[in-house]
Motif scaffolding. Structure first.
Motif, short mmCIF file in Angstrom:
data_model
loop_
_atom_site.label_atom_id
_atom_site.label_comp_id
_atom_site.label_asym_id
_atom_site.label_seq_id
_atom_site.Cartn_x
_atom_site.Cartn_y
_atom_site.Cartn_z
N LEU A 158 -12.22 -4.82 1.26
CA LEU A 158 -12.81 -4.33 2.51
C LEU A 158 -13.09 -2.84 2.41
O LEU A 158 -12.25 -2.08 1.93
N PHE A 200 -14.37 0.29 4.95
CA PHE A 200 -14.61 0.57 6.37
C PHE A 200 -15.39 1.87 6.55
O PHE A 200 -15.36 2.75 5.69
N ASN A 223 -10.09 4.31 6.31
CA ASN A 223 -8.77 3.67 6.45
C ASN A 223 -7.90 3.80 5.21
O ASN A 223 -7.28 2.84 4.78
N VAL A 267 -4.48 5.22 3.43
CA VAL A 267 -3.14 5.45 3.96
C VAL A 267 -2.85 6.95 3.82
O VAL A 267 -2.80 7.46 2.70
N PRO A 268 -2.69 7.67 4.96
CA PRO A 268 -2.65 9.14 4.88
C PRO A 268 -1.46 9.69 4.11
O PRO A 268 -1.51 10.79 3.60
N SER A 269 -0.39 8.91 4.04
CA SER A 269 0.82 9.43 3.38
C SER A 269 0.84 9.13 1.89
O SER A 269 1.78 9.53 1.20
N LEU A 270 -0.17 8.39 1.39
CA LEU A 270 -0.23 8.11 -0.06
C LEU A 270 -1.30 9.00 -0.69
O LEU A 270 -2.35 9.23 -0.09
N PRO A 278 -5.35 12.13 1.35
CA PRO A 278 -6.64 11.91 2.04
C PRO A 278 -7.09 13.09 2.87
O PRO A 278 -8.28 13.43 2.88
N GLU A 279 -6.16 13.77 3.56
CA GLU A 279 -6.54 14.88 4.43
C GLU A 279 -7.10 16.05 3.65
O GLU A 279 -7.72 16.95 4.23
N GLY A 337 -15.26 13.67 3.31
CA GLY A 337 -15.56 12.30 3.72
C GLY A 337 -16.07 11.45 2.57
O GLY A 337 -15.67 10.30 2.38
N GLN A 355 -13.31 10.55 0.26
CA GLN A 355 -12.45 9.52 0.84
C GLN A 355 -13.10 8.14 0.71
O GLN A 355 -12.44 7.16 0.39
N ARG A 404 -10.28 1.62 -4.32
CA ARG A 404 -9.15 0.79 -3.89
C ARG A 404 -9.56 -0.68 -3.80
O ARG A 404 -8.84 -1.58 -4.22
N ASN A 450 -20.32 7.45 8.12
CA ASN A 450 -19.66 8.74 8.38
C ASN A 450 -20.09 9.81 7.40
O ASN A 450 -19.45 10.86 7.35
#
Lengths: 794, 233
Positions: free
Chosen positions: B100, B102, B106, B108-111, B149-150, B154, B157, B164, B181
């Motif tokens: 998928l 998106f 989406n 995972v911000p902590s990885l 990610p942060e 864009g 990401q 992924r 986006n």
């Protein structure tokens, strides 16, 4: 799959170590407070069991004389009649540097028990004068001219010796205090009623046993432990809930990538279990340290209040450790259950239904309001129909929980009102934004309200009690000196000696008895202005003192008055006297036993030959009289106490009694501050998107940081305002319900605004400290962080 | 549960929808979003689904992925009927066969990037370090593996999200406005990569987009209008 899912879940905590730290600290503190309290209770109860098992393994009936002692010949008479009895001689005496209880037993006839077993180890030495004492007692005694060996089974403050040695130590040759009855007796013996009609048979559990006497003290301690746990669990609930909000997107992504819901839920539950075990273990260590630090004061309190021999050092008991860990696991499960439930019911496509979440949130608020109303109703019912200590604590819990649940609703109303009054755009945004963020802070604010209300309530109760107690003590301890005779012959000599040298010599005589089914003592009171002028009575009859002096009735202490439901004029059955009308009641703070007072003549007529235990002496020149007594009778310092010493001792016991309560209060407030800190730190990361537009509109990062700090202070201040009436209600419940049920006395509520102001100041300092770090972070990193919000919108 | 890599290039359709209907309750009553939608997508083929906002594109994609259920009709993914599966079964099928992508990435911000790239492959039990490294290189992410990610743009990401998805070797990639986006140039570059990589691996691609320009680059096009599928205008 499991490893991948767990590593994704754990990565959140690794990226947010402060949040993880707060969660673990909350859990550890809750465990520490609960297990610490349980450790204190377990240690004290083990000490009571050891004290009660010293003379016999199982409960043993005893034969006691109303005078408190009897000739040793009574033992010989009963043995000759075939009764398996054993003599015990007990009394207080100074050995070395400590005043101890000497317990003399006759090892050959004593029933099986820890004491006789100790004596049997080296019987010859024991019969030759060897004594046993707890290592702590030995340390307190220091050097002494008698042989003493350490033994852990002997209660602290007691020296176990052969009855012959006890006679010599106590100066009570030929006397015994009581006889223990072996559990099994031969058949066909002459009944005790005919052999010894004057001896009172006291069955196990009937007397003033420590376990029963101290039950209220331990229940109070447990209740405060539970309150601390509740506040701790609010932190955990808050931290888990906020972490859930933060990870909501992660959960959706993981599920979209193919992680089944059941698997994700199991991973989240496993994560909480690991945290509970880690923090619970750390909490047990903290709890042990806390209990070890508080035990010396608790031990002194229990000794001072109840004469309970509790050692001042703590032993590790795996039972309370397991119970503490169990409590942590159960509490974490409870706190985490909501997060798991929400995860289980979270739609996979949550963003498509924002209104559904808003509706669910509003519904949750309504349910919370209804629960608060239901609990308030339950409190009302308990006020009307509740009876007993458990109902009292039920009332307390209902009031506190109802108030806590109502906090977010009340705050929302206040903020809405403030928003309506706001004029400028910033202030309007400030109030609206505060209201919008209320749900995320509500748990922490509820914890803060609980902690503040507990502080105000308990503080007001203690301060009211203290003020009443000091007034009462001033009136009760009016005798300038108190003298303790060492024997009855000395008592007679002392009375004669002081008769011409003092204004009044008021002898103190008492017997142990059972009154209205309660272990009690009956005292003799000489008619004197000391009592007439200073004893404030509750609901006295007319001419109360004259009628008491004439032997026409009896005074009872407040404990007996309330527990037995007595009223002035009601009849009270006194052994050896019969039914006498109650003439009134008197406050008797700090005494766990029921008590009655008879006029001296009536007492001596009913109970002849009762020894005088103490003299309260009225004199103009106390130092001269003390010097004369020391010269004339060689009385040591321990036998004469002056008024100042007695008051200081009583006040010291009082202060110690509430030391642990105060310590738990401070810890609970600290836990609440940690909760608020955790919530604010977590929230600060989630608020950037809300703050960024204002920054873009021209507010500086410094302005925003200031507003964040102001918001925390406003919410903290409003919570404090809400906590004040709840705290006063709590104090009223403690004074009018819990104290009456637990101790038997009712106290007037007094208000201490100075204490509230001090507490309010400390609370605001705690709130300020909790909000400072997130605000500083926003100020320092503000522009870079806020810019990122817009960068991600490209 | 470990899944073998799906066979690519066989006769079986990667995705089949037969008479799929879906509606939602609203204040005005039941609103139909999809009406008897049918479509087939073969391995290695790309299909662009266009339509106005609210035409039901995302709903169709969610149903195809097993994120949502159809009210009626059948959805076959790698030959398996999704409508007969419970949540766990649909999750397993998604994990093993679907990738998928998106619009909101989406991640995972902590990885970090490396962990995000490997996440779905690890969930499916098919993580291959060599393939992840190769994808990272192909996607131009090799210097960003330790970043979070942060700390990415864009476009970066979205490249991580594509990596992924493909690292798990899915049979079907479902992409919901993957360039929505991103600016035009970055969007074009991302789509180029996506098409190139899915074609190279023989992966079926269903691309939801409102841009006719992007749709034109796919093998086939379909258009949704008021819940009814038809040929692209």
């Amino acid at each position: 799959m499991t490893r991948a899912a767990l590593s994704a879940l754990m990565s959140h905590w690794l990226r947010n170590p402060v949040q993880l730290g707060m969660l673990l600290v909350g859990l550890a503190l809750a465990t520490a407070l609960w297990s610490g309290v349980q450790a204190l209770n377990a240690e004290a109860r083990a000490a009571y069991a050891s004290a009660e098992g010293l003379l016999a393994d199982s409960g043993t009936a005893t034969l006691e004389h109303p005078a408190g002692q009897m000739p040793a010949g009574r033992f010989v008479d009963l043995r000759r009649a075939g009764w398996l009895v054993s003599p015990v001689l007990e009394g207080r005496v100074q050995i070395g540097a400590a005043r101890v209880t000497v317990l003399g037993i006759e090892p050959l006839s004593a029933p099986a028990g820890a004491g006789p077993a100790l004596a049997a180890r080296d019987l010859d030495a024991f019969l030759g004068g060897l004594g046993y004492a707890h290592p702590q007692t030995l340390a307190e005694i220091g050097g002494a001219d008698m042989r003493l060996h350490p033994a852990d089974v002997v209660p602290v403050g007691t020296v176990l010796v052969d009855i012959g040695a006890a006679e010599a130590l106590l100066g009570a040759e030929g006397q015994i205090t009581r006889l223990t009855l072996a559990a099994t007796q031969a058949a066909g013996l002459a009944p005790l009623d005919s052999l010894a009609p004057d001896l009172r048979r006291v069955e196990p559990g009937e007397g003033a046993e420590l376990t029963g006497l101290t039950a209220s003290f331990h229940l109070n301690l447990t209740a405060f432990g539970l309150l601390a746990v509740d506040v701790g669990l609010f932190i955990v609930h808050s931290a888990v809930g906020l972490a859930f909000e933060q990870r909501r997107a992660m959960f959706r992504t993981l599920r979209a990538l193919g992680l089944p819901l059941r698997h994700l839920t199991a991973c989240l539950a496993a994560e909480m279990l690991v945290f509970a075990l880690l923090a619970g273990s750390a909490g047990l260590v903290l709890g042990y340290a806390l209990a070890a630090a508080l035990l010396p004061d608790v031990a002194l309190t229990l000794r001072g209040l109840y004469g309970a021999p509790v050692p001042g050092t703590l032993r590790f008991n795996p039972l309370w450790a397991l119970a503490g860990l169990g409590m942590t696991l159960a509490g974490t499960g409870l706190a985490g259950a909501q997060a798991l439930w929400r995860l289980w019911h979270m739609p996979l496509l949550a963003p498509a239904q924002p209104r559904a979440w808003a509706r669910a949130s509003a519904l949750g608020m309504r349910v919370q309001g209804l629960a608060a109303l239901a609990l308030a109703g339950m409190a009302g019912v308990l006020v009307v129909v509740g009876d007993g200590l458990v109902a009292g604590f039920g009332l307390l819990a209902s009031v506190l929980l109802a108030a806590a649940l109502a906090v977010p609703l009340a705050l929302a109303l206040m903020l809405r009102r403030a928003e309506g009054l706001a004029r400028g755009p910033i202030t309007q945004w400030f109030w609206a934004d505060s209201r919008q963020n209320l749900p995320r802070l509500s748990l922490a604010l509820m914890a803060l309200m609980l902690a503040l209300a507990a502080n105000i309530g308990v503080g007001t109760m203690v301060a009211s009690f203290r003020a009443t107690f000091i007034d009462w003590l001033d009136l009760r301890l009016v005798a300038e000196i108190n003298v303790l005779p060492r024997s009855q012959s000395e008592a007679s000599d002392l009375q004669a000696f002081m008769a011409t040298r003092a204004e009044a010599v008021l002898p103190m005589q008492r017997i142990d008895a059972t009154l209205a089914g309660q272990p009690a003592q009956i005292y003799a009171m000489k008619d004197h202005a000391t009592f007439r002028d200073n004893w404030a009575l509750i609901a006295p009859v007319a001419d109360v003192w004259d009628r008491l002096a004439a032997g026409e009735g009896v005074l009872v202490n407040e404990q007996l008055y309330r527990r037995a439901g007595l009223r002035a004029g009601a009849l009270l059955d006194l052994p050896g006297v019969g039914a006498l009308p109650v003439l009134g009641a008197y406050p008797d703070y700090g005494n766990p036993l029921a008590q009655a007072v008879l006029g001296l003549e009536r007492f001596n007529a009913a109970y002849p030959d009762i020894p005088i235990r103490q003299f309260a002496v009225r004199t103009d020149d106390a130092p001269a009289l003390v010097a004369a007594l020391q010269d004339g009778f060689g009385l040591p310092a321990g036998q004469i106490t002056d008024q100042v010493q007695a008051k200081a001792l009583s006040l010291a016991i009082f202060e110690r009694t509430f030391l642990i309560t105060r310590a738990l209060n401070v810890l609970t407030l600290s836990v609440a501050a940690v909760a608020l800190f955790a919530a604010l730190v977590t929230l600060s990361g989630m608020r950037l998107a809300q703050l960024a537009p204002l920054w873009a509109l021209g507010l500086t990062a410094r302005d925003l940081a200031g507003l964040e700090l102001a918001r925390a202070l406003v919410l903290g201040g409003l919570t404090l305002v809400l906590a004040l009436p709840v705290g006063l209600l709590l104090a009223q419940v403690l004074l009018a319900v819990i104290n009456v049920q637990a101790f038997g006395w009712r106290l007037p509520l007094q208000v201490f605004p100075g204490d509230w102001a001090r507490l309010g100041l400390w609370a605001m300092v705690a709130v300020f400290a909790a909000a400072l770090l997130p605000a500083l972070r926003l100020w320092r990193q503000g522009p870079a962080q806020l810019l990122r919000v817009f960068a991600h919108e490209r | 549960m470990r899944y073998p890599a799906p066979k690519i290039g066989g006769r079986m359709h990667a995705l089949e929808l037969h008479d799929v209907c879906k509606g939602f309750d609203s204040l005005e009553g039941r609103v139909s979003v999809l009406e008897s939608v049918s479509l087939r997508l073969e391995a290695g083929q790309s299909l662009a689904l266009t339509g106005e906002s609210g035409s039901g594109k995302s709903t169709l994609l969610h149903i195809a992925a097993g994120l949502d259920r159809a009210d009626s009709g059948r959805v076959l993914l790698a030959g398996q009927d999704m409508s007969a599966l419970n949540d766990t079964g649909r999750a397993a099928l998604r994990r093993g066969h679907v990738g998928l992508i998106f619009q909101q990435f989406n991640l995972v911000p902590s990885l970090n990037v490396a962990a995000n790239l490997a996440l779905q492959a690890r969930l499916a039990g098919r993580a291959e370090a060599g393939r992840i490294d190769a994808l990272a290189q192909r996607l131009g992410l090799e210097g960003l593996m330790a970043r979070y990610p942060e700390q990415l743009s864009g476009g970066q990401q979205q490249r991580v999200a594509i990596g992924r998805c493909l690292a798990a070797r899915p049979a079907l990639v479902l992409a919901d406005e993957p360039t929505g986006n991103l600016d035009e140039a970055t969007g074009d570059a991302v789509l180029d990569l996506m098409l190139e990589l899915t074609r190279a691996d023989g992966v079926a691609l269903l691309l939801v987009t409102h841009s006719p320009r992007l749709a034109a680059r796919c093998d086939r096009r379909a258009h949704l209008r008021a819940g009814v599928i038809g040929a692209a205008p």
